[in-house]
Design a protein around this motif. Structure first.
Motif, PDB file in Angstrom:
ATOM      1  N   PRO A  79       0.826  -1.217   0.000  1.00 20.26           N
ATOM      2  CA  PRO A  79       0.000   0.000   0.000  1.00 20.26           C
ATOM      3  C   PRO A  79       0.856   1.261   0.000  1.00 20.26           C
ATOM      4  CG  PRO A  79      -0.800  -1.576   1.621  1.00 20.26           C
ATOM      5  CD  PRO A  79       0.523  -2.084   1.151  1.00 20.26           C
ATOM      6  N   SER A  80       0.381   2.277  -0.728  1.00 19.32           N
ATOM      7  CA  SER A  80       1.100   3.552  -0.796  1.00 19.32           C
ATOM      8  C   SER A  80       0.110   4.698  -0.801  1.00 19.32           C
ATOM      9  CB  SER A  80       1.969   3.613  -2.059  1.00 19.32           C
ATOM     10  OG  SER A  80       2.538   4.895  -2.199  1.00 19.32           O
ATOM     11  N   ASN A  81       0.457   5.770  -0.104  1.00 22.22           N
ATOM     12  CA  ASN A  81      -0.377   6.962  -0.103  1.00 22.22           C
ATOM     13  C   ASN A  81       0.050   7.957  -1.175  1.00 22.22           C
ATOM     14  OD1 ASN A  81      -1.934   6.134   2.116  1.00 22.22           O
ATOM     15  ND2 ASN A  81      -0.362   6.860   3.551  1.00 22.22           N
ATOM     16  N   VAL A  82       1.060   7.614  -1.957  1.00 20.80           N
ATOM     17  CA  VAL A  82       1.573   8.507  -2.987  1.00 20.80           C
ATOM     18  C   VAL A  82       1.209   7.954  -4.361  1.00 20.80           C
ATOM     19  CG1 VAL A  82       3.621   9.578  -3.974  1.00 20.80           C
ATOM     20  CG2 VAL A  82       3.482   9.195  -1.514  1.00 20.80           C
ATOM     21  N   SER A  83       0.601   8.809  -5.209  1.00 24.70           N
ATOM     22  CA  SER A  83       0.273   8.423  -6.585  1.00 24.70           C
ATOM     23  C   SER A  83       0.984   9.378  -7.531  1.00 24.70           C
ATOM     24  CB  SER A  83      -1.246   8.487  -6.815  1.00 24.70           C
ATOM     25  OG  SER A  83      -1.554   8.145  -8.148  1.00 24.70           O
ATOM     26  N   LEU A  84       1.815   8.847  -8.382  1.00 27.66           N
ATOM     27  CA  LEU A  84       2.583   9.651  -9.339  1.00 27.66           C
ATOM     28  C   LEU A  84       2.255   9.152 -10.738  1.00 27.66           C
ATOM     29  CD1 LEU A  84       5.993   9.439  -7.446  1.00 27.66           C
ATOM     30  CD2 LEU A  84       4.422  11.380  -7.427  1.00 27.66           C
ATOM     31  N   ASP A  85       1.316   9.826 -11.404  1.00 26.90           N
ATOM     32  CA  ASP A  85       0.867   9.322 -12.695  1.00 26.90           C
ATOM     33  C   ASP A  85       1.553  10.003 -13.872  1.00 26.90           C
ATOM     34  OD1 ASP A  85      -0.278  11.766 -12.414  1.00 26.90           O
ATOM     35  OD2 ASP A  85      -2.348  11.114 -12.765  1.00 26.90           O
ATOM     36  N   VAL A  86       2.645  10.737 -13.603  1.00 31.19           N
ATOM     37  CA  VAL A  86       3.446  11.345 -14.655  1.00 31.19           C
ATOM     38  C   VAL A  86       4.790  10.644 -14.676  1.00 31.19           C
ATOM     39  CG1 VAL A  86       4.537  13.469 -15.480  1.00 31.19           C
ATOM     40  CG2 VAL A  86       2.285  13.567 -14.394  1.00 31.19           C
ATOM     41  N   GLN A  87       5.222  10.181 -15.834  1.00 32.47           N
ATOM     42  CA  GLN A  87       6.446   9.378 -15.913  1.00 32.47           C
ATOM     43  C   GLN A  87       7.676  10.103 -15.386  1.00 32.47           C
ATOM     44  OE1 GLN A  87       7.444   6.485 -19.006  1.00 32.47           O
ATOM     45  NE2 GLN A  87       5.690   7.305 -20.152  1.00 32.47           N
ATOM     46  N   SER A  88       7.771  11.403 -15.647  1.00 29.49           N
ATOM     47  CA  SER A  88       8.955  12.125 -15.166  1.00 29.49           C
ATOM     48  C   SER A  88       9.027  12.091 -13.642  1.00 29.49           C
ATOM     49  CB  SER A  88       8.919  13.568 -15.668  1.00 29.49           C
ATOM     50  OG  SER A  88       7.737  14.219 -15.249  1.00 29.49           O
ATOM     51  N   LEU A  89       7.867  12.175 -12.964  1.00 28.61           N
ATOM     52  CA  LEU A  89       7.847  12.095 -11.501  1.00 28.61           C
ATOM     53  C   LEU A  89       8.129  10.670 -11.030  1.00 28.61           C
ATOM     54  CD1 LEU A  89       4.759  14.353 -10.678  1.00 28.61           C
ATOM     55  CD2 LEU A  89       7.181  14.970 -10.715  1.00 28.61           C
ATOM     56  N   LEU A  90       7.580   9.700 -11.724  1.00 28.46           N
ATOM     57  CA  LEU A  90       7.858   8.302 -11.387  1.00 28.46           C
ATOM     58  C   LEU A  90       9.350   8.007 -11.518  1.00 28.46           C
ATOM     59  CD1 LEU A  90       4.896   6.413 -13.105  1.00 28.46           C
ATOM     60  CD2 LEU A  90       5.418   6.403 -10.663  1.00 28.46           C
ATOM     61  N   GLY A  91       9.943   8.528 -12.582  1.00 32.10           N
ATOM     62  CA  GLY A  91      11.378   8.322 -12.775  1.00 32.10           C
ATOM     63  C   GLY A  91      12.195   8.933 -11.661  1.00 32.10           C
ATOM     64  N   THR A  92      11.815  10.133 -11.226  1.00 28.08           N
ATOM     65  CA  THR A  92      12.513  10.791 -10.122  1.00 28.08           C
ATOM     66  C   THR A  92      12.404   9.973  -8.840  1.00 28.08           C
ATOM     67  OG1 THR A  92      12.092  12.975 -11.084  1.00 28.08           O
ATOM     68  CG2 THR A  92      12.622  12.894  -8.733  1.00 28.08           C
ATOM     69  N   ALA A  93      11.205   9.440  -8.586  1.00 26.48           N
ATOM     70  CA  ALA A  93      11.002   8.611  -7.394  1.00 26.48           C
ATOM     71  C   ALA A  93      11.813   7.322  -7.484  1.00 26.48           C
ATOM     72  CB  ALA A  93       9.516   8.298  -7.219  1.00 26.48           C
ATOM     73  N   ALA A  94      11.877   6.740  -8.671  1.00 27.07           N
ATOM     74  CA  ALA A  94      12.652   5.504  -8.842  1.00 27.07           C
ATOM     75  C   ALA A  94      14.146   5.769  -8.633  1.00 27.07           C
ATOM     76  CB  ALA A  94      12.404   4.928 -10.230  1.00 27.07           C
ATOM     77  N   ILE A  95      14.640   6.889  -9.156  1.00 26.79           N
ATOM     78  CA  ILE A  95      16.053   7.242  -8.971  1.00 26.79           C
ATOM     79  C   ILE A  95      16.366   7.431  -7.491  1.00 26.79           C
ATOM     80  CG2 ILE A  95      17.751   9.087  -9.366  1.00 26.79           C
ATOM     81  CD1 ILE A  95      16.444   9.465 -12.149  1.00 26.79           C
ATOM     82  N   ALA A  96      15.371   7.937  -6.750  1.00 23.84           N
ATOM     83  CA  ALA A  96      15.553   8.154  -5.314  1.00 23.84           C
ATOM     84  C   ALA A  96      15.440   6.859  -4.508  1.00 23.84           C
ATOM     85  CB  ALA A  96      14.527   9.172  -4.816  1.00 23.84           C
ATOM     86  N   GLY A  97      15.178   5.732  -5.190  1.00 29.41           N
ATOM     87  CA  GLY A  97      15.131   4.442  -4.506  1.00 29.41           C
ATOM     88  C   GLY A  97      13.825   4.143  -3.808  1.00 29.41           C
ATOM     89  N   GLN A  98      12.729   4.793  -4.243  1.00 29.44           N
ATOM     90  CA  GLN A  98      11.454   4.608  -3.568  1.00 29.44           C
ATOM     91  C   GLN A  98      10.660   3.403  -4.071  1.00 29.44           C
ATOM     92  OE1 GLN A  98       9.256   8.296  -3.658  1.00 29.44           O
ATOM     93  NE2 GLN A  98      11.045   9.498  -3.065  1.00 29.44           N
ATOM     94  N   GLY A  99      11.111   2.800  -5.150  1.00 28.31           N
ATOM     95  CA  GLY A  99      10.405   1.633  -5.657  1.00 28.31           C
ATOM     96  C   GLY A  99      10.756   1.357  -7.098  1.00 28.31           C
ATOM     97  N   VAL A 100      10.131   0.293  -7.645  1.00 28.43           N
ATOM     98  CA  VAL A 100      10.288  -0.031  -9.062  1.00 28.43           C
ATOM     99  C   VAL A 100       9.203   0.724  -9.822  1.00 28.43           C
ATOM    100  CG1 VAL A 100      10.447  -1.855 -10.778  1.00 28.43           C
ATOM    101  CG2 VAL A 100      11.055  -2.330  -8.408  1.00 28.43           C
TER     102      VAL A 100
END
Length: 303
Positions: free
Chosen positions: A223-244
């Motif tokens: 479960p996650s309370n964060v929704s990032l439906d823009v790829q650029s934001l998802l990529g930033t979160a992935a680079i930060a190690g927050q998930g796949v």
């Protein structure tokens, strides 16, 4: 509107066609030459001038054998009419010049920030006379009502009234940071990776990729309370190690090359759509649109 102010298009003004015929005839001192300039017959020019004369109740030309001369009234009127047409010509010329100098682009966020903007310098070098204005939007703008020249859209390339040139097929795969992979991997099979924290696990792309990997049932996501439906934001979160994150590698080639992101599996999936360059069919011959189209298609070929 005050009672003593004339409306923008006053009914007291004579027909523009008649005024235009008079201006040309006055400048050339000839109905025949005016007709050649305006693409009309000599009789049509004569008729339009006669309409104007009837409207004014005064003769504008003195008809002589084989030629015409301006009457006193015509000589008084001609300079003002010529100045008015020159003003219109200048206004439209300035509008065309301004319009040709600025290319208004509407584009989806990640395509613009991760793919287009880093490459725009090359377009500016080739066309320094064209300034590019980019508006980030996920909606499909109405080109008939909004002042955009071209758009970049995701879809299947079918939009009524628009010409569409395919740019990049939408193909995606999971990406994550090397640190995240070290903490949660390694994964021998795609099914193993699906047990790790996933970003935007509700995204349809996860189902499509898992299906392509032969996984019948996707395990529940953390479960996650964060929704990032823009790829650029998802990529930033992935680079930060927050998930796949399920991303398009085409938009993150720099991060992959620099090692900020890694691709655990070579498998790519698609939803049978692509990104397209779109513009009104009626404006395909506009110089700035042709220039941008030729440039961006060349950039896509280069990869």
């Amino acid at each position: 509107m005050p009672k003593d102010s004339a409306p923008p298009f006053s009914p007291s003004l004579p027909p523009l066609t008649a005024v235009r015929a008079f201006e040309a005839a006055a400048r050339h001192q000839s109905f025949t030459k005016a007709a050649e300039e305006l693409g009309m017959t000599q009789a049509a020019v004569s008729y339009q001038v006669k309409l104007l004369e009837d409207r004014l109740g005064k003769a504008l030309f003195i008809r002589l054998p084989k030629k015409v001369e301006l009457s006193e009234t015509g000589r008084r009127l001609a300079p003002a009419v010529a100045a008015a047409f020159q003003g219109l010509h200048s206004a439209f010329a300035e509008l065309r010049e301004t319009d040709d100098a600025v290319l208004a682009v509407t584009a989806v966020h990640t395509f613009a920030t991760n793919w287009l903007v880093p490459r725009l310098g090359a377009f500016q070098q080739q066309h320094p006379e064209i300034a590019v204005r980019i508006d980030l939007s996920s909606r499909n703008v109405d080109f008939t009502r909004e002042e955009f020249d071209i758009g970049i859209r995701g879809g299947r390339g079918k939009w009524p009234g628009l010409r569409a040139d395919e740019l990049i097929p939408i193909a995606f795969t999971p990406l994550c940071s090397p640190d995240f992979l070290a903490r949660h991997g390694p994964w021998a099979e795609p099914a193993d990776m699906l047990k790790a924290p996933r970003l935007d696990a509700h995204d349809e792309w996860w189902r499509l990729w898992s299906q392509a990997a032969g996984i019948a049932e996707i395990p529940p996501a953390v479960p996650s309370n964060v929704s990032l439906d823009v790829q650029s934001l998802l990529g930033t979160a992935a680079i930060a190690g927050q998930g796949v994150a399920m991303l398009m590698p085409a938009f993150f080639s720099g991060d992959l090359a620099a090692g900020r992101l890694v691709q655990p599996f070579s498998l790519m999936a698609t939803d049978d759509t692509a990104y397209w360059l779109v513009y009104p069919e009626t404006r395909k011959a506009v110089r700035k649109i042709r220039a941008f189209r030729d440039w961006i298609l060349d950039e896509v070929k280069r990869g």
